[in-house]
Design a protein around this motif. Sequence first.
Motif, short mmCIF file in Angstrom:
data_model
loop_
_atom_site.label_atom_id
_atom_site.label_comp_id
_atom_site.label_asym_id
_atom_site.label_seq_id
_atom_site.Cartn_x
_atom_site.Cartn_y
_atom_site.Cartn_z
N LEU A 1 0.82 -1.22 0.00
CA LEU A 1 0.00 0.00 0.00
C LEU A 1 0.85 1.27 0.00
O LEU A 1 0.50 2.26 -0.65
CB LEU A 1 -0.93 0.00 1.22
CG LEU A 1 -2.01 -1.08 1.24
CD1 LEU A 1 -2.66 -1.16 2.61
CD2 LEU A 1 -3.07 -0.80 0.17
N THR A 2 1.96 1.25 0.72
CA THR A 2 2.77 2.47 0.86
C THR A 2 3.91 2.56 -0.16
O THR A 2 4.53 3.62 -0.28
CB THR A 2 3.38 2.56 2.27
OG1 THR A 2 4.16 1.38 2.53
CG2 THR A 2 2.28 2.69 3.32
N ILE A 3 4.18 1.47 -0.88
CA ILE A 3 5.30 1.47 -1.83
C ILE A 3 4.84 1.20 -3.25
O ILE A 3 5.13 1.97 -4.17
CB ILE A 3 6.37 0.44 -1.42
CG1 ILE A 3 6.90 0.72 -0.01
CG2 ILE A 3 7.53 0.44 -2.42
CD1 ILE A 3 7.83 -0.37 0.53
N ARG B 1 3.19 4.23 9.62
CA ARG B 1 4.15 3.56 8.72
C ARG B 1 4.06 4.21 7.35
O ARG B 1 3.06 4.06 6.65
CB ARG B 1 3.84 2.06 8.66
CG ARG B 1 3.95 1.36 10.01
CD ARG B 1 3.19 0.05 10.04
NE ARG B 1 3.20 -0.55 11.36
CZ ARG B 1 2.37 -0.22 12.35
NH1 ARG B 1 1.47 0.73 12.16
NH2 ARG B 1 2.45 -0.81 13.52
N ILE B 2 5.10 4.90 6.95
CA ILE B 2 5.03 5.66 5.69
C ILE B 2 5.77 4.98 4.54
O ILE B 2 5.64 5.41 3.39
CB ILE B 2 5.57 7.09 5.87
CG1 ILE B 2 7.08 7.07 6.15
CG2 ILE B 2 4.82 7.82 6.97
CD1 ILE B 2 7.74 8.41 5.95
N PHE B 3 6.53 3.93 4.82
CA PHE B 3 7.22 3.19 3.75
C PHE B 3 7.52 1.80 4.27
O PHE B 3 8.48 1.58 4.99
CB PHE B 3 8.52 3.90 3.34
CG PHE B 3 9.16 3.34 2.09
CD1 PHE B 3 8.93 3.92 0.85
CD2 PHE B 3 9.99 2.24 2.15
CE1 PHE B 3 9.52 3.41 -0.30
CE2 PHE B 3 10.58 1.71 1.02
CZ PHE B 3 10.35 2.30 -0.22
N GLY B 4 6.65 0.87 3.91
CA GLY B 4 6.85 -0.50 4.36
C GLY B 4 6.39 -0.74 5.79
O GLY B 4 5.85 0.16 6.45
N CYS B 5 6.61 -1.96 6.25
CA CYS B 5 6.17 -2.35 7.59
C CYS B 5 7.02 -3.53 8.04
O CYS B 5 7.29 -4.45 7.27
CB CYS B 5 4.70 -2.75 7.55
SG CYS B 5 4.02 -3.34 9.12
#
Length: 383
Positions: A251-253, A270-274
Amino acid sequence: MPDASNTANTLNINPFQNISDVTAWIHEQALELGFGDCGFISVHNPIFAKQMQGLKAWLEKGYHGQMQFLENNHDKRANPALLVEGARSIISVRMDYLQVPPKPRSITDNDRPNHAIIARYARGRDYHKVMRTRLKQLAKRIEAMLPQWQHLQINADKPFVFRPFSDSAPIFERPLADSAGLGWTGKHTLLINRKAGSFFVLGELFLSLELPEGTPTTAHCGSCQACINICPTQAIVEPYRLNATACISYLTIELDGSIPEQYRRPIGNRIFGCDDCQLICPWNRYAKTATISDFEPRHGLDTATLIELWQWDEAQFLHATEGSPLRRTGYINFMRNIAIALGNAPAQTQYIEALKQKIGIHNDMLDEHIIWAINEQKAKLAP
């Protein structure tokens, strides 16, 4: 007592008496170059054709979302010999990237709700170039040894062919590493090593030598369901099956455009990955730290607050993400991710004011997420 190696040299005895001497030497060189481990597998191993069956079933469910590249080059995935003419074996390697060992079974990222959480592998330099460069160095070291291996019938007397890969070709990377003996596939679909956890990236070196295959590792997840239970978006729909369209990393990448509302709150900050499914895994009490400097955080990406990154304009983003995995999202999607995180952050009027400043500047998609975040903040501030 005379030195054994000197005696061998004096008598002109080749120290490579069998193939296991060769693989042991390659393993030693791999560790010296910064890899955490290496294993071997034939390009003709039946695991590749078998994996195609699972991939097709997964694609039919639409679990890949916008990752349309997974729909292509199925012939090469099933038969990696087609990728590199003359290749007979693949050396699979892992590279550890952690900077600080995680607290056992603890999601410490949740303790910093006002900070921007970036997946640990992405806080430093883009590992793909580093991986390929070091794999090429390994290949050159191997090439220099070929004259000493020609008597072993491993194809060392033929022209040497090699090519390094790192997430850059249609390769079943994780199943390959699994079969080569680097670990087993966990229920979260990541590779786990009994002595090193899962905080590592993978790479492959295709080469024309005929090397013996490694022995696959037995699985050791047992009845543990920690990764499945902890996933904020419940993306692990069953053991060993991931719905990528619900995964925060996707979703973020990978996702370009609007993030479905049902996932915005679970994304948190979480703005890039998890890393949640890895942080909670009990095997990561054995996780290793990086041995090379490329994974060290740059531009304070391990400590940056949400409001700091929200203030970036596109020029700052491009400067700070030069040579970084974060470039993959693009500026607008990066801001989209931060907007969601600001909406999920503890209530603060300064967040609302900061969010308002970017309305109408870029595009409707970003505005949609900004407005959503403002409404989330207002709802928390309401008496």
